[in-house]
Design an enzyme around this catalytic site. Sequence first.
Site, PDB file in Angstrom:
ATOM      1  N   ASP A 162      32.593  39.906 -14.865  1.00  0.00           N
ATOM      2  CA  ASP A 162      32.432  38.453 -14.697  1.00  0.00           C
ATOM      3  C   ASP A 162      31.199  37.927 -15.436  1.00  0.00           C
ATOM      4  OD1 ASP A 162      34.379  37.025 -13.410  1.00  0.00           O
ATOM      5  OD2 ASP A 162      33.709  37.543 -11.390  1.00  0.00           O
ATOM      6  N   GLN A 189      36.128  38.930  -6.136  1.00  0.00           N
ATOM      7  CA  GLN A 189      36.657  37.560  -6.179  1.00  0.00           C
ATOM      8  C   GLN A 189      35.796  36.641  -5.300  1.00  0.00           C
ATOM      9  OE1 GLN A 189      39.320  36.371  -8.089  1.00  0.00           O
ATOM     10  NE2 GLN A 189      38.616  34.384  -7.350  1.00  0.00           N
ATOM     11  N   LYS A 227      45.691  38.055 -12.045  1.00  0.00           N
ATOM     12  CA  LYS A 227      44.833  38.989 -12.783  1.00  0.00           C
ATOM     13  C   LYS A 227      45.482  40.360 -12.848  1.00  0.00           C
ATOM     14  CE  LYS A 227      40.572  36.544 -11.696  1.00  0.00           C
ATOM     15  NZ  LYS A 227      39.482  36.320 -10.753  1.00  0.00           N
TER      16      LYS A 227
END
Length: 280
Positions: A119, A96, A52
Amino acid sequence: MILIDGKKVAAELRQELKKEVAELKIKYNKVPGLTVILVGELAPSKIYVKNKEKSANEVGLKSEVIRYPDSVEEKIILDKINELNNDSSVSGILVQLPLPKHIDKQKVIEAILPGKDVDGFHPMNVGNLSSGYESSIPCTPLGCYLLIKKIEPNLSGKKAVIIGRSNLNGKPMTQLLLKENCTVTITHSKTKDLKGECLKGDIIVAAVGMPELVKGDWVKKDAIVIDVGINKTDKGIVGDVAFDEVSKVAKALTPVPGGVGPMTIACLLKNTIECFKRSN
Ligand code: NAP
């Protein structure tokens, strides 16, 4: 059969995003910023976060990774999120997953400002997506959606079968295809006659986590099949779709690896840019 090259589509998307970031920099004299919080030492999480960061740098985003040990207290994470919520140089925040057991995942998700939730897991974004309003969209289903649209721009009236009903994949995928006027069936572990359901699909999205669950005789001729699954097996990483069999009947199919995976990260960058644009 069309092999849907997610690597190529993701690279094209990153090029578009890079151009957009350069334009935003001229317009606002700043670039979108993505901050990732990584807790612990789980190898897959560390790999995802590294990828990422690399992709964010590639398109010109300001990117930062904040690392904590497994033993970190929940309050430290919540305080950091609060600080990032109030930092105007941070457009998007991602924690995460998975988190260690002593940290309440839902509390952490809800602590992120919905406008910085890249997200798309915050209940406000989940609600907005299902109401058809503007929202952050979870990256993996957004990537699947973009791949499907590449193959078939007009999805109206198509029958879509989603396998798996997770908040991460199946449910948001359903919302995206409903918005495109598909008739959507969402299936799960208690579905009776999964094969029969799949055979009705013009589009099948498999997000289960079971190696090669979807067989060649489960798929209608000329269906578009998107394989989200990532399963470690003796013969390497395979998806939820029996690739060799299904490739003989489907109109288009994503490989694993190289299908949905690369799109997930590209869509995270896209979401960060969208958050930046909405906040400006
Ligand atoms: P999850 O939360 O474990 O959900 C799996 C879903 O599959 C559940 O809804 C479950 O049903 C359903 N299911 C389980 N067994 C089934 C069966 N025999 N028949 C039909 N449905 C069944 O998984 P997830 O997080 O959505 O992830 C799914 C897969 O995608 C995993 O392999 C994961 O590694 C992969 N993934 C890939 C990416 C990417 O970027 N490519 C991103 C995220 C995840 P119930 O609800 O009834 O339990």
